[in-house]
Each structure stands twice: as C-alpha cells, then as structure tokens.
Design an enzyme around this catalytic site. Sequence first.
Site, short mmCIF file in Angstrom:
data_model
loop_
_atom_site.label_atom_id
_atom_site.label_comp_id
_atom_site.label_asym_id
_atom_site.label_seq_id
_atom_site.Cartn_x
_atom_site.Cartn_y
_atom_site.Cartn_z
N LYS A 38 47.19 48.79 40.20
CA LYS A 38 47.47 47.40 40.58
C LYS A 38 46.30 46.81 41.35
CE LYS A 38 49.80 49.31 44.55
NZ LYS A 38 51.02 49.88 45.07
N TYR A 248 25.67 33.87 64.04
CA TYR A 248 26.61 32.91 64.62
C TYR A 248 27.02 33.33 66.02
CZ TYR A 248 27.49 30.35 60.25
OH TYR A 248 27.39 29.57 59.13
C1 LIG Z 1 50.82 51.20 45.37
C2 LIG Z 1 51.91 52.13 45.00
C3 LIG Z 1 51.65 53.48 44.77
C4 LIG Z 1 50.32 54.13 45.10
O1 LIG Z 1 50.26 54.30 46.50
P1 LIG Z 1 48.99 54.94 47.25
O2 LIG Z 1 49.41 54.99 48.67
O3 LIG Z 1 47.86 54.00 47.03
O4 LIG Z 1 48.73 56.27 46.65
C5 LIG Z 1 52.68 54.27 44.28
N1 LIG Z 1 53.91 53.74 44.05
C6 LIG Z 1 54.22 52.45 44.29
C7 LIG Z 1 55.58 51.95 44.04
C8 LIG Z 1 53.23 51.60 44.79
O5 LIG Z 1 53.53 50.32 45.07
#
Ligand SMILES: *Cc1c(COP(=O)(O)O)cnc(C)c1O
Length: 348
Positions: A38, A248
């Site tokens: 994602k 800045y």
């Molecule tokens: C993002 C996510 C993962 C992966 O989690 P990490 O902590 O990045 O390994 C797994 N399951 C779900 C439902 C998620 O939203």
Amino acid sequence: MPPFAAPLRLRLDSDALISNWNWLRGQGGSARCGAAIKADGYGLGAAEVLRQLADAGCRDFFVATWAEAAALMPLADGVSLSVLHGVREEDMAIALAGGGARPALSTPDQIARWRGAGGGACDVMIDTGMNRLGLDWCADVSALTRGLDVVTLMSHLASADEDIAFSAVQLGRFVEVTSGLTARQRSLANSAGICLGRDYHFELTRPGLALYGGIPRGEAASHLRQVVTPQAQVLQRRTIRAGDSVGYNGLFIAPRDMDAAILNIGYADGYLRGFSCRGVAVAGEQRLPVLGRVSMDLLIVDASATPELREGDWLSLDYDLPAASAQSGLSQYELLTGLGSRFDRLWV
Ligand SMILES: *Cc1c(COP(=O)(O)O)cnc(C)c1O
C-alpha cells in the site's frame, strides 16, 4: 520518468528487498509470506516492488484502496491482491470487473454489498481489539460471513512492536473467533508480528515495513538490510564566515569559517524539518551534518571536510531508518511513505 534526469534519486537496493523478504519468509516457518505494498509500496513504487517480489516467489499482496489495485492490474498469473479498505459502492464496478483483486470486507454493510452483487472470492478482516477496521470479534462472525467465499481471515496486531501482553490477547481472540469459520487461510502477523513466533504465523504473513528495511523489533535488526537511500545533487558550494547565520531564521551560526554545500532536497521531498540541525549527508567516508533549518526544496550541509565536492556531485542522505527516526522524530513508516514524487527511482 521525465526525459531528463531529476536532481533527486531514490537508490533502491533490489538484493536487499529480496533478502529481507526471504528472511521474513524463513521466520514464518511453513506460512506463506505476503507483502503489504500500500501507499505505493511504502514510497518505493508498488508496481516495481510487486514485480520483483513476485519474481522471488511472493504471491500474496495487499494494498489499501481500489485506486492502488487498479494501478497494478492486470495481475500476473498466480498473483493475489487484497484490498484492505474493503469495498464502497463507488468501488463496485472495478471490484467486480474481474481484474483479480478482492476486497477485505470489514463491515456488515460491505458484506451485504458484496453478497448482493454476487461478488466472488473475498477476504474478511476481524478486529480483535485494535478498534480499527474489521468485524467486531464479539459479533457473530460466523453468521455474518455465512455463504461468502472467504480466501483469508485476517486480523491486525496493535502493538506487536512492543513486549506487552496484549498481542497474546489478540492472538487468543483470533483463534477463538476463527475456529468455527471456513476459509482457505488465516493471517495475523505484520512485520513485527512475524518476530513474535510461530503461534502468530498461521498460513500467511503480511509484512510491510521490514521488507523495505524498517526494523520492526530489535531482534530483527541484524537480519534486515537497508533498501532505500535518498540521493541529492549539489547545486552550489559556498564559504561561510565565522559568525554568519545559515538558512531560515538563522538556526545555525558558524563558529568558524567553514564551507557549505547546498543540496537539492527539502521537506517537500519528505526530508522533513525534524532533520534540521540533526540530519546527515554522506559522501564516501565523510559525514556532512545538516546546518540549520531544512527548506522546502533545499538543504544546507557542512562541506568543510570535503574540499573536492563540486556542483553537480551526488550525496546520499543518511537514511538508516531507526537512526533517521531517532534524529527526526518521525516513525520509520513516515520516513518511507513521506518520500515525495520528485525522485527518479533507481533500482540497483
Ligand atoms: C500495513 C499493514 C500491514 C503491514 O504492516 P507492517 O507493520 O508495515 O509490517 C499488514 N496488515 C495490515 C492490515 C496493514 O494495514
């Protein structure tokens, strides 16, 4: 990619990505090891991460939204893609179009929508105490999901990166609520959850962070390799006189005559202001401290130790994720997913 090279690069280490996935897969024992891709593969580029991990044998991928899924279609044979945010009315056309992705259903409304449309294979997310997405574990999940073609029953751990008893509580609830259900597989563990041991692995794991070099728990640190290194080009080199202020609001005052290099990166690229006066650029063996405040598109570093550094040279930013997290006050997740869109992604 634009027809000319951008002045910013993300150097992405393919061997490290695959090595991290293989380590996580090994830790999971007989469970299949998936990949959360994602947020555009945590900022690395979801399509390329998917392609490389699929080549290495990964079959189970997870995105958040249907827009993310659509960008990855058509899927290669044997590749499965689960959409974690379920399915809204607005998503039904694409979800039913047969592109190969399936929703992870989280609410009675989503289930009704999917069932009503004669949707096929799906996943089901059960909330076991995080109180985020998912059917309440106290609900009659068996009745709610009756008749669905469930591929994966999932739940998500709230605190697997900490040593607290609550992970075991969630595990117990997950075992209890899934025991009477039919599904092809169960999945509970994210990156940190994989490190909690075999009770947490079930048939499928879902790492994200650790694939990309994030360290979910201390015990994984020596096994995971850095994948992402931002690199920026020197736009200008200048001399700063003792007593001059820099950047800045003049947060840095030169204690002596010194040299600075101005780099083509800033907070609009995800190199956020938490790195002001604390971040480090790297040239060969030399570490060049960030001077003063990070600007939107520019960064000033101490180049006194690198007299040979010239306009047009490339520098890496120190992006060891746990260390950069401590420097910047950002989480390892934010450090990855915040990387902006001005980088050329360079897989090596
Ligand atoms: C993002 C996510 C993962 C992966 O989690 P990490 O902590 O990045 O390994 C797994 N399951 C779900 C439902 C998620 O939203």
